[in-house]
Scaffold this active site. Structure first.
Site, PDB file in Angstrom:
ATOM      1  N   ASP A   6      58.775  63.513  41.509  1.00  0.00           N
ATOM      2  CA  ASP A   6      58.699  62.563  40.401  1.00  0.00           C
ATOM      3  C   ASP A   6      59.402  63.216  39.220  1.00  0.00           C
ATOM      4  O   ASP A   6      58.858  64.120  38.578  1.00  0.00           O
ATOM      5  CB  ASP A   6      57.233  62.261  40.086  1.00  0.00           C
ATOM      6  CG  ASP A   6      57.064  61.460  38.798  1.00  0.00           C
ATOM      7  OD1 ASP A   6      58.033  60.809  38.366  1.00  0.00           O
ATOM      8  OD2 ASP A   6      55.953  61.498  38.218  1.00  0.00           O
ATOM      9  N   VAL A   7      60.617  62.772  38.939  1.00  0.00           N
ATOM     10  CA  VAL A   7      61.434  63.381  37.892  1.00  0.00           C
ATOM     11  C   VAL A   7      61.320  62.552  36.624  1.00  0.00           C
ATOM     12  O   VAL A   7      61.875  61.448  36.528  1.00  0.00           O
ATOM     13  CB  VAL A   7      62.906  63.498  38.325  1.00  0.00           C
ATOM     14  CG1 VAL A   7      63.711  64.237  37.253  1.00  0.00           C
ATOM     15  CG2 VAL A   7      63.019  64.214  39.660  1.00  0.00           C
ATOM     16  N   GLY A   8      60.586  63.078  35.645  1.00  0.00           N
ATOM     17  CA  GLY A   8      60.428  62.415  34.368  1.00  0.00           C
ATOM     18  C   GLY A   8      61.315  63.037  33.317  1.00  0.00           C
ATOM     19  O   GLY A   8      61.998  64.042  33.556  1.00  0.00           O
ATOM     20  N   ASN A   9      61.319  62.469  32.132  1.00  0.00           N
ATOM     21  CA  ASN A   9      62.171  62.973  31.063  1.00  0.00           C
ATOM     22  C   ASN A   9      61.784  64.371  30.605  1.00  0.00           C
ATOM     23  O   ASN A   9      62.637  65.137  30.168  1.00  0.00           O
ATOM     24  CB  ASN A   9      62.124  62.008  29.872  1.00  0.00           C
ATOM     25  CG  ASN A   9      62.826  60.703  30.173  1.00  0.00           C
ATOM     26  OD1 ASN A   9      64.041  60.660  30.305  1.00  0.00           O
ATOM     27  ND2 ASN A   9      62.064  59.627  30.294  1.00  0.00           N
ATOM     28  N   SER A  10      60.499  64.703  30.714  1.00  0.00           N
ATOM     29  CA  SER A  10      60.032  66.019  30.278  1.00  0.00           C
ATOM     30  C   SER A  10      59.765  66.962  31.440  1.00  0.00           C
ATOM     31  O   SER A  10      60.068  68.153  31.356  1.00  0.00           O
ATOM     32  CB  SER A  10      58.741  65.873  29.449  1.00  0.00           C
ATOM     33  OG  SER A  10      58.940  65.054  28.325  1.00  0.00           O
ATOM     34  N   TYR A 100      59.685  39.981  37.604  1.00  0.00           N
ATOM     35  CA  TYR A 100      60.321  40.567  36.424  1.00  0.00           C
ATOM     36  C   TYR A 100      61.668  39.901  36.261  1.00  0.00           C
ATOM     37  O   TYR A 100      62.348  39.605  37.254  1.00  0.00           O
ATOM     38  CB  TYR A 100      60.488  42.078  36.649  1.00  0.00           C
ATOM     39  CG  TYR A 100      60.381  42.952  35.417  1.00  0.00           C
ATOM     40  CD1 TYR A 100      59.163  43.155  34.793  1.00  0.00           C
ATOM     41  CD2 TYR A 100      61.501  43.608  34.915  1.00  0.00           C
ATOM     42  CE1 TYR A 100      59.058  43.983  33.677  1.00  0.00           C
ATOM     43  CE2 TYR A 100      61.403  44.443  33.810  1.00  0.00           C
ATOM     44  CZ  TYR A 100      60.178  44.622  33.196  1.00  0.00           C
ATOM     45  OH  TYR A 100      60.082  45.443  32.095  1.00  0.00           O
ATOM     46  N   ALA A 108      61.691  53.578  37.909  1.00  0.00           N
ATOM     47  CA  ALA A 108      61.211  53.988  39.226  1.00  0.00           C
ATOM     48  C   ALA A 108      59.793  54.536  39.156  1.00  0.00           C
ATOM     49  O   ALA A 108      58.995  54.369  40.091  1.00  0.00           O
ATOM     50  CB  ALA A 108      62.153  55.042  39.807  1.00  0.00           C
ATOM     51  N   ASP A 109      59.448  55.176  38.030  1.00  0.00           N
ATOM     52  CA  ASP A 109      58.103  55.727  37.884  1.00  0.00           C
ATOM     53  C   ASP A 109      57.057  54.621  37.795  1.00  0.00           C
ATOM     54  O   ASP A 109      55.948  54.745  38.341  1.00  0.00           O
ATOM     55  CB  ASP A 109      58.017  56.639  36.664  1.00  0.00           C
ATOM     56  CG  ASP A 109      58.506  55.975  35.370  1.00  0.00           C
ATOM     57  OD1 ASP A 109      59.197  54.932  35.437  1.00  0.00           O
ATOM     58  OD2 ASP A 109      58.210  56.514  34.293  1.00  0.00           O
ATOM     59  N   ARG A 110      57.405  53.513  37.135  1.00  0.00           N
ATOM     60  CA  ARG A 110      56.476  52.383  37.031  1.00  0.00           C
ATOM     61  C   ARG A 110      56.250  51.756  38.405  1.00  0.00           C
ATOM     62  O   ARG A 110      55.115  51.407  38.760  1.00  0.00           O
ATOM     63  CB  ARG A 110      57.015  51.344  36.049  1.00  0.00           C
ATOM     64  CG  ARG A 110      57.144  51.853  34.625  1.00  0.00           C
ATOM     65  CD  ARG A 110      57.860  50.855  33.726  1.00  0.00           C
ATOM     66  NE  ARG A 110      57.045  49.677  33.458  1.00  0.00           N
ATOM     67  CZ  ARG A 110      57.501  48.604  32.818  1.00  0.00           C
ATOM     68  NH1 ARG A 110      58.771  48.550  32.424  1.00  0.00           N
ATOM     69  NH2 ARG A 110      56.701  47.584  32.598  1.00  0.00           N
TER      70      ARG A 110
END
Length: 259
Positions: A6-10, A100, A108-110
């Site tokens: 899971d690659v997030g901004n932080s 949507y 993708a995280d949502r």
């Protein structure tokens, strides 16, 4: 074994599943300029230090909201593990009905968090709260309709914005505020961040319950690095730190089956 990322901004969060059991979790600061070798060596080192041989990884799936890192990430998994990863993106099977305007816009995280929540609590009306760099609050109905939701600045971004956008307000530690009425500038900021976010989430839950679920109370499930900060505030029915990773694994299984 399955490697999930899971690659997030932080932060990049990883997990290794042996069957349905999550046997390893790890975290690393996200660097969008990382090379494939840097990523590959890091991943192999983490697994080796935790007693997992890279050869045991038979598949991988990634949930990324940082597009510049995706090519290096894919190359690293192919070079260092011999697997071509699945990325959660538009066009893959999710098990959700995406109501949507433009499904390609959904992070993708949502999607991964929603998949994880639905698999954990099938046939329930759900509100999924992910408290990371941004705080997202998403709605999934009992028949797997993803209706959308809300996005607001995360706690850390809010603190940074106050410090950088003012002359005298300092950066503060993000903690559970001891009292809504702070008696120092630091306490006042902490109170604003803590109770402001709690109030916003509670209001979204109230509005969604009234407008979308006809006043039937949905099940509220939370994840993300700051969710535990509100553990004692009665905002959530359940906090699942690994929720996105569970959704990533479920997406992989849906898309690899019979392929």
């Amino acid at each position: 074994m399955i490697l999930t990322l899971d690659v997030g901004n932080s932060t990049m969060t990883g997990g290794v599943f042996d069957g349905n059991r999550l046997v390893l979790q790890f975290r690393q600061t996200t660097n969008k300029n990382s090379t494939s070798d840097e990523i590959g060596i890091f991943l192999r080192s983490v697994l080796r230090e935790n007693g997992i041989n890279a050869a045991q990884i038979t598949d991988a799936c990634c949930c990324s909201v940082v597009p510049p890192i995706n090519y290096s990430l894919s190359s690293a998994l192919l070079k260092y593990f011999g697997v071509e990863p699945l990325f959660i993106q538009s066009g893959i099977k999710t098990g959700l009905k995406l109501k949507y305007a433009n499904p390609k816009e959904i992070g993708a995280d949502r999607i991964a968090a929603a998949i994880g929540a639905v698999n954990r609590h099938p046939e329930r009306n759900l509100i999924v709260v992910d408290m990371g760099t941004a705080t997202t609050i998403d709605v999934v109905t009992h028949d797997r309709e993803y209706l959308g939701g809300a996005i607001m600045p995360g706690l850390k971004i809010s603190v940074q914005a106050l410090a950088s956008g003012t002359s005298k307000l300092p950066t503060v530690e993000i903690v559970k505020a001891s009292h809504p009425c702070g008696q120092s500038t630091i306490e006042a900021i902490q109170s604003g961040i803590y109770y402001g976010n709690a109030g916003a989430i509670r209001e979204f839950v109230r509005q969604y319950s009234r407008q979308l679920f006809h006043d039937e109370k949905p099940f509220v499930i939370a994840t993300g690095g700051f969710a535990r900060t509100f553990e004692d505030y009665n905002l959530f029915n359940e906090i699942v730190p690994e929720l996105v990773l569970l959704g990533v694994k479920a997406a992989l299984e849906m898309n690899r089956t019979n392929n």
